[in-house]
Design a protein around this motif. Sequence first.
Motif, PDB file in Angstrom:
ATOM      1  N   LEU A 114     100.880 168.934  28.003  1.00  0.00           N
ATOM      2  CA  LEU A 114     100.482 168.081  26.881  1.00  0.00           C
ATOM      3  C   LEU A 114      99.327 168.719  26.111  1.00  0.00           C
ATOM      4  O   LEU A 114      99.334 168.737  24.871  1.00  0.00           O
ATOM      5  N   ALA A 115      98.351 169.263  26.812  1.00  0.00           N
ATOM      6  CA  ALA A 115      97.223 169.930  26.155  1.00  0.00           C
ATOM      7  C   ALA A 115      97.706 171.115  25.313  1.00  0.00           C
ATOM      8  O   ALA A 115      97.196 171.355  24.215  1.00  0.00           O
ATOM      9  N   GLN A 116      98.705 171.835  25.823  1.00  0.00           N
ATOM     10  CA  GLN A 116      99.265 172.958  25.063  1.00  0.00           C
ATOM     11  C   GLN A 116      99.950 172.465  23.787  1.00  0.00           C
ATOM     12  O   GLN A 116      99.793 173.060  22.720  1.00  0.00           O
ATOM     13  N   LYS A 117     100.701 171.375  23.902  1.00  0.00           N
ATOM     14  CA  LYS A 117     101.372 170.810  22.717  1.00  0.00           C
ATOM     15  C   LYS A 117     100.350 170.301  21.699  1.00  0.00           C
ATOM     16  O   LYS A 117     100.523 170.498  20.492  1.00  0.00           O
ATOM     17  N   VAL A 118      99.304 169.656  22.179  1.00  0.00           N
ATOM     18  CA  VAL A 118      98.260 169.144  21.290  1.00  0.00           C
ATOM     19  C   VAL A 118      97.566 170.311  20.581  1.00  0.00           C
ATOM     20  O   VAL A 118      97.364 170.281  19.366  1.00  0.00           O
TER      21      VAL A 118
ATOM     22  N   GLY B 188      91.291 153.168  10.954  1.00  0.00           N
ATOM     23  CA  GLY B 188      92.547 153.561  11.584  1.00  0.00           C
ATOM     24  C   GLY B 188      92.781 155.049  11.376  1.00  0.00           C
ATOM     25  O   GLY B 188      92.299 155.633  10.412  1.00  0.00           O
ATOM     26  N   CYS B 189      93.461 155.674  12.299  1.00  0.00           N
ATOM     27  CA  CYS B 189      93.819 157.085  12.149  1.00  0.00           C
ATOM     28  C   CYS B 189      95.026 157.377  13.046  1.00  0.00           C
ATOM     29  O   CYS B 189      95.310 156.634  13.977  1.00  0.00           O
ATOM     30  N   THR B 190      95.709 158.426  12.731  1.00  0.00           N
ATOM     31  CA  THR B 190      96.887 158.817  13.486  1.00  0.00           C
ATOM     32  C   THR B 190      96.492 159.276  14.875  1.00  0.00           C
ATOM     33  O   THR B 190      95.639 160.138  15.026  1.00  0.00           O
ATOM     34  N   ASP B 191      97.113 158.703  15.897  1.00  0.00           N
ATOM     35  CA  ASP B 191      96.857 159.102  17.273  1.00  0.00           C
ATOM     36  C   ASP B 191      97.814 160.249  17.603  1.00  0.00           C
ATOM     37  O   ASP B 191      98.973 160.033  17.939  1.00  0.00           O
ATOM     38  N   VAL B 192      97.312 161.472  17.468  1.00  0.00           N
ATOM     39  CA  VAL B 192      98.131 162.669  17.650  1.00  0.00           C
ATOM     40  C   VAL B 192      98.721 162.741  19.057  1.00  0.00           C
ATOM     41  O   VAL B 192      99.890 163.064  19.224  1.00  0.00           O
TER      42      VAL B 192
ATOM     43  N   ILE C 144     102.643 162.901  19.974  1.00  0.00           N
ATOM     44  CA  ILE C 144     103.270 164.021  20.680  1.00  0.00           C
ATOM     45  C   ILE C 144     103.977 163.515  21.933  1.00  0.00           C
ATOM     46  O   ILE C 144     105.093 163.942  22.241  1.00  0.00           O
ATOM     47  N   GLN C 145     103.359 162.570  22.640  1.00  0.00           N
ATOM     48  CA  GLN C 145     103.971 162.035  23.858  1.00  0.00           C
ATOM     49  C   GLN C 145     105.271 161.289  23.568  1.00  0.00           C
ATOM     50  O   GLN C 145     106.228 161.403  24.318  1.00  0.00           O
ATOM     51  N   ASP C 146     105.296 160.515  22.489  1.00  0.00           N
ATOM     52  CA  ASP C 146     106.517 159.742  22.213  1.00  0.00           C
ATOM     53  C   ASP C 146     107.508 160.486  21.316  1.00  0.00           C
ATOM     54  O   ASP C 146     108.563 159.971  20.989  1.00  0.00           O
ATOM     55  N   GLY C 147     107.156 161.701  20.909  1.00  0.00           N
ATOM     56  CA  GLY C 147     108.099 162.544  20.174  1.00  0.00           C
ATOM     57  C   GLY C 147     108.091 162.348  18.671  1.00  0.00           C
ATOM     58  O   GLY C 147     108.892 162.961  17.978  1.00  0.00           O
ATOM     59  N   THR C 148     107.203 161.514  18.133  1.00  0.00           N
ATOM     60  CA  THR C 148     107.173 161.331  16.683  1.00  0.00           C
ATOM     61  C   THR C 148     106.421 162.449  15.976  1.00  0.00           C
ATOM     62  O   THR C 148     106.603 162.649  14.783  1.00  0.00           O
ATOM     63  N   LEU C 149     105.585 163.178  16.712  1.00  0.00           N
ATOM     64  CA  LEU C 149     104.896 164.347  16.162  1.00  0.00           C
ATOM     65  C   LEU C 149     105.343 165.565  16.955  1.00  0.00           C
ATOM     66  O   LEU C 149     105.360 165.545  18.163  1.00  0.00           O
ATOM     67  N   LYS C 150     105.655 166.610  16.252  1.00  0.00           N
ATOM     68  CA  LYS C 150     106.058 167.843  16.926  1.00  0.00           C
ATOM     69  C   LYS C 150     104.910 168.834  16.880  1.00  0.00           C
ATOM     70  O   LYS C 150     103.781 168.463  17.081  1.00  0.00           O
ATOM     71  N   GLY C 151     105.179 170.058  16.497  1.00  0.00           N
ATOM     72  CA  GLY C 151     104.176 171.103  16.596  1.00  0.00           C
ATOM     73  C   GLY C 151     103.263 171.311  15.418  1.00  0.00           C
ATOM     74  O   GLY C 151     102.471 172.210  15.432  1.00  0.00           O
ATOM     75  N   SER C 152     103.348 170.508  14.358  1.00  0.00           N
ATOM     76  CA  SER C 152     102.434 170.716  13.239  1.00  0.00           C
ATOM     77  C   SER C 152     102.225 169.408  12.504  1.00  0.00           C
ATOM     78  O   SER C 152     102.897 168.418  12.757  1.00  0.00           O
TER      79      SER C 152
END
Length: 184
Positions: free
Chosen positions: A80-84, A127-131, A135-143
């Motif tokens: 997860l840290a690598q994906k973040v 409010g802000c996007t919880d990256v 990433i955990q739920d798949g709505t954000l990918k690598g960028s």
Amino acid sequence: MKKLKYYLLMALCLFMVPTLVFASEKVNVYLFKSSTCPHCEQAMTFFSELAEDEEFSKYFQLVPFETNGTTDEIKENVNLAQKVSKYFGSDFESVPLIVIGDKRFEGYASSLDDQIKERIKSCYDKGCTDVVVGIQDGTLKGSNFGSIFLILILVIFVGGIGYFIYIARKSPLEEDKETTIKAE
């Protein structure tokens, strides 16, 4: 014209609703750490003291991820840290890695305390996007291309509305001038 103003007011309200909803939730502060890292221990102490602070305790919750070891859970934390890190355009190379919303802090020193507090308060208020969740739920990918694309769409949308308002205001006046000129 009154209908147009009414629709614009409704659209503005729709954009404000998510901000109002997120403002009451605690902000997740993610700390990727190692049990053998002295800077991580300092960061944990800072967040523990901040959690006991009367003002800040209502703003955030700390979500620590241990990255030192060989268990499956730790391997998942490192993954997860690598994906973040990849999302932010870098490699995961060291701890502590602190993520608050869509901003990261690599490393920790007490000189970052005010910036971290400011970021927590800002995410709580606006409010802000919880990256990490994304990433955990798949709505954000690598960028963060999706965020940039969404902003671009919003700018085009608002610009289009502004253009139509400009045209709507301009057209009746020009028609009146043309009618007056033809009548003379």
